[in-house]
Design a protein around this motif. Structure first.
Motif, PDB file in Angstrom:
ATOM      1  N   VAL A  69      -2.712  -0.880   5.713  1.00 54.20           N
ATOM      2  CA  VAL A  69      -2.643  -0.410   4.329  1.00 54.20           C
ATOM      3  C   VAL A  69      -1.202  -0.476   3.827  1.00 54.20           C
ATOM      4  O   VAL A  69      -0.932  -1.001   2.734  1.00 54.20           O
ATOM      5  CB  VAL A  69      -3.194   1.028   4.194  1.00 54.20           C
ATOM      6  N   ILE A  70      -0.255   0.037   4.617  1.00 52.90           N
ATOM      7  CA  ILE A  70       1.156   0.029   4.217  1.00 52.90           C
ATOM      8  C   ILE A  70       1.638  -1.395   4.001  1.00 52.90           C
ATOM      9  O   ILE A  70       2.283  -1.710   2.995  1.00 52.90           O
ATOM     10  CB  ILE A  70       2.018   0.750   5.271  1.00 52.90           C
ATOM     11  N   GLU A  71       1.316  -2.286   4.922  1.00 55.82           N
ATOM     12  CA  GLU A  71       1.781  -3.671   4.795  1.00 55.82           C
ATOM     13  C   GLU A  71       1.155  -4.371   3.596  1.00 55.82           C
ATOM     14  O   GLU A  71       1.813  -5.168   2.925  1.00 55.82           O
ATOM     15  CB  GLU A  71       1.549  -4.426   6.102  1.00 55.82           C
ATOM     16  N   ASN A  72      -0.085  -4.069   3.281  1.00 57.23           N
ATOM     17  CA  ASN A  72      -0.709  -4.646   2.086  1.00 57.23           C
ATOM     18  C   ASN A  72      -0.028  -4.163   0.810  1.00 57.23           C
ATOM     19  O   ASN A  72       0.209  -4.946  -0.114  1.00 57.23           O
ATOM     20  CB  ASN A  72      -2.208  -4.316   2.035  1.00 57.23           C
ATOM     21  N   VAL A  73       0.288  -2.878   0.745  1.00 54.84           N
ATOM     22  CA  VAL A  73       0.978  -2.339  -0.433  1.00 54.84           C
ATOM     23  C   VAL A  73       2.359  -2.967  -0.568  1.00 54.84           C
ATOM     24  O   VAL A  73       2.750  -3.404  -1.653  1.00 54.84           O
ATOM     25  CB  VAL A  73       1.078  -0.799  -0.360  1.00 54.84           C
ATOM     26  N   ILE A  74       3.077  -3.035   0.536  1.00 54.25           N
ATOM     27  CA  ILE A  74       4.418  -3.627   0.499  1.00 54.25           C
ATOM     28  C   ILE A  74       4.342  -5.089   0.072  1.00 54.25           C
ATOM     29  O   ILE A  74       5.180  -5.555  -0.712  1.00 54.25           O
ATOM     30  CB  ILE A  74       5.127  -3.454   1.858  1.00 54.25           C
TER      31      ILE A  74
ATOM     32  N   TRP B 240       9.587   0.315   7.646  1.00 51.50           N
ATOM     33  CA  TRP B 240       9.615  -0.858   6.789  1.00 51.50           C
ATOM     34  C   TRP B 240      10.707  -0.685   5.750  1.00 51.50           C
ATOM     35  O   TRP B 240      11.023   0.435   5.340  1.00 51.50           O
ATOM     36  CB  TRP B 240       8.297  -1.021   6.035  1.00 51.50           C
ATOM     37  N   LYS B 241      11.259  -1.819   5.302  1.00 48.89           N
ATOM     38  CA  LYS B 241      12.240  -1.818   4.217  1.00 48.89           C
ATOM     39  C   LYS B 241      11.910  -2.993   3.321  1.00 48.89           C
ATOM     40  O   LYS B 241      11.610  -4.089   3.817  1.00 48.89           O
ATOM     41  CB  LYS B 241      13.653  -1.954   4.784  1.00 48.89           C
ATOM     42  N   PHE B 242      11.951  -2.762   1.999  1.00 50.93           N
ATOM     43  CA  PHE B 242      11.739  -3.871   1.065  1.00 50.93           C
ATOM     44  C   PHE B 242      12.497  -3.602  -0.227  1.00 50.93           C
ATOM     45  O   PHE B 242      12.849  -2.463  -0.537  1.00 50.93           O
ATOM     46  CB  PHE B 242      10.251  -4.103   0.804  1.00 50.93           C
TER      47      PHE B 242
ATOM     48  N   VAL C 245       9.861   2.856   4.154  1.00 57.37           N
ATOM     49  CA  VAL C 245       8.590   3.490   4.479  1.00 57.37           C
ATOM     50  C   VAL C 245       8.600   3.728   5.981  1.00 57.37           C
ATOM     51  O   VAL C 245       8.772   2.792   6.765  1.00 57.37           O
ATOM     52  CB  VAL C 245       7.386   2.594   4.095  1.00 57.37           C
ATOM     53  N   GLN C 246       8.425   4.992   6.365  1.00 59.03           N
ATOM     54  CA  GLN C 246       8.415   5.341   7.780  1.00 59.03           C
ATOM     55  C   GLN C 246       7.077   5.962   8.146  1.00 59.03           C
ATOM     56  O   GLN C 246       6.575   6.838   7.447  1.00 59.03           O
ATOM     57  CB  GLN C 246       9.529   6.329   8.102  1.00 59.03           C
ATOM     58  N   LEU C 247       6.518   5.484   9.233  1.00 61.55           N
ATOM     59  CA  LEU C 247       5.283   6.025   9.786  1.00 61.55           C
ATOM     60  C   LEU C 247       5.619   6.468  11.206  1.00 61.55           C
ATOM     61  O   LEU C 247       6.008   5.639  12.030  1.00 61.55           O
ATOM     62  CB  LEU C 247       4.192   4.951   9.778  1.00 61.55           C
TER      63      LEU C 247
ATOM     64  N   ILE D  28      -5.612  11.421   4.800  1.00 62.32           N
ATOM     65  CA  ILE D  28      -4.960  10.616   3.767  1.00 62.32           C
ATOM     66  C   ILE D  28      -5.819   9.382   3.492  1.00 62.32           C
ATOM     67  O   ILE D  28      -6.394   8.801   4.408  1.00 62.32           O
ATOM     68  CB  ILE D  28      -3.518  10.230   4.164  1.00 62.32           C
ATOM     69  N   SER D  29      -5.919   8.991   2.249  1.00 63.10           N
ATOM     70  CA  SER D  29      -6.709   7.817   1.879  1.00 63.10           C
ATOM     71  C   SER D  29      -5.776   6.628   1.643  1.00 63.10           C
ATOM     72  O   SER D  29      -4.583   6.809   1.399  1.00 63.10           O
ATOM     73  CB  SER D  29      -7.503   8.102   0.604  1.00 63.10           C
ATOM     74  N   PRO D  30      -6.320   5.413   1.681  1.00 65.04           N
ATOM     75  CA  PRO D  30      -5.500   4.245   1.349  1.00 65.04           C
ATOM     76  C   PRO D  30      -4.887   4.361  -0.052  1.00 65.04           C
ATOM     77  O   PRO D  30      -3.755   3.950  -0.273  1.00 65.04           O
ATOM     78  CB  PRO D  30      -6.485   3.081   1.436  1.00 65.04           C
ATOM     79  N   GLY D  31      -5.633   4.947  -0.986  1.00 64.78           N
ATOM     80  CA  GLY D  31      -5.108   5.131  -2.339  1.00 64.78           C
ATOM     81  C   GLY D  31      -3.892   6.045  -2.373  1.00 64.78           C
ATOM     82  O   GLY D  31      -2.950   5.810  -3.127  1.00 64.78           O
ATOM     83  N   GLU D  32      -3.904   7.093  -1.543  1.00 61.50           N
ATOM     84  CA  GLU D  32      -2.759   8.001  -1.483  1.00 61.50           C
ATOM     85  C   GLU D  32      -1.539   7.313  -0.876  1.00 61.50           C
ATOM     86  O   GLU D  32      -0.409   7.530  -1.324  1.00 61.50           O
ATOM     87  CB  GLU D  32      -3.111   9.240  -0.669  1.00 61.50           C
ATOM     88  N   VAL D  33      -1.751   6.485   0.126  1.00 64.31           N
ATOM     89  CA  VAL D  33      -0.658   5.730   0.736  1.00 64.31           C
ATOM     90  C   VAL D  33      -0.053   4.801  -0.310  1.00 64.31           C
ATOM     91  O   VAL D  33       1.166   4.767  -0.521  1.00 64.31           O
ATOM     92  CB  VAL D  33      -1.144   4.929   1.964  1.00 64.31           C
TER      93      VAL D  33
END
Length: 163
Positions: free
Chosen positions: A33-38, A59-61, A70-72, A133-138
């Motif tokens: 999910v994070i990588e798709n948003v990024i 992650w950094k962008f 973004v840190q997980l 947490i949902s994908p939408g919240e991420v």
């Protein structure tokens, strides 16, 4: 045992059987999910990921004129998603005015994010545990931080920057 208690016991048993037979579709691959948003936000192939020695992911962008992090910390419910982006180095000119403006914005215009200070920098920050947490919240957390930082960094640097 009353008829009501018997029905509760029977329904609990059938719910357990259904849960065992049907795979849990609520399981979220947070990394994906994070990588798709990024991927949708990052500019000029700027996205990078690392796996710090402490564990987790970072992650950094680039988004507009800012760098977003973004840190997980892991993938369990107790782990945390943290998103941040620096908007102004400190010290700053007229810090009392800056502080008041940031506090007012925290109350009126930062949604689930907030302004704070990390390592002598004013940042936009959002964090949350992964429990439920949902994908939408991420997606929303990453998008809000990136957008707020990009919308305000140049104005803050112009009004309060020392250089």
């Amino acid at each position: 045992m009353t008829a009501y208690q018997a029905n509760l016991d029977a329904s609990s048993t059938s719910e357990q059987l259904i849960d065992e037979m049907i795979p849990d579709t609520r399981t979220i691959n947070h990394i994906e999910v994070i990588e798709n948003v990024i991927d949708t936000l990052a500019q000029k192939d700027s996205a990078m990921v690392s796996h710090p020695e402490e564990g987790g992911y970072l992650w950094k962008f680039n988004y507009g004129s800012v760098e977003v992090f973004v840190q997980l910390t892991g993938t369990t419910d107790e782990d945390t998603l943290t998103v941040w982006s620096a908007v102004l180095p400190l010290p700053a000119k007229d810090e009392p005015k800056l502080t008041r403006q940031l506090l007012e914005m925290n109350c009126t215009s930062t949604f689930e994010a907030r302004f704070g200070i990390i390592e002598n920098k004013v940042v936009v920050l959002a964090n949350r545990t992964l429990a439920e947490i949902s994908p939408g919240e991420v997606s929303r957390a990453i998008t809000i931080v990136a957008t707020l930082a990009d919308d305000h960094d140049e104005a803050f640097q112009s009004a309060f920057g020392m250089s």
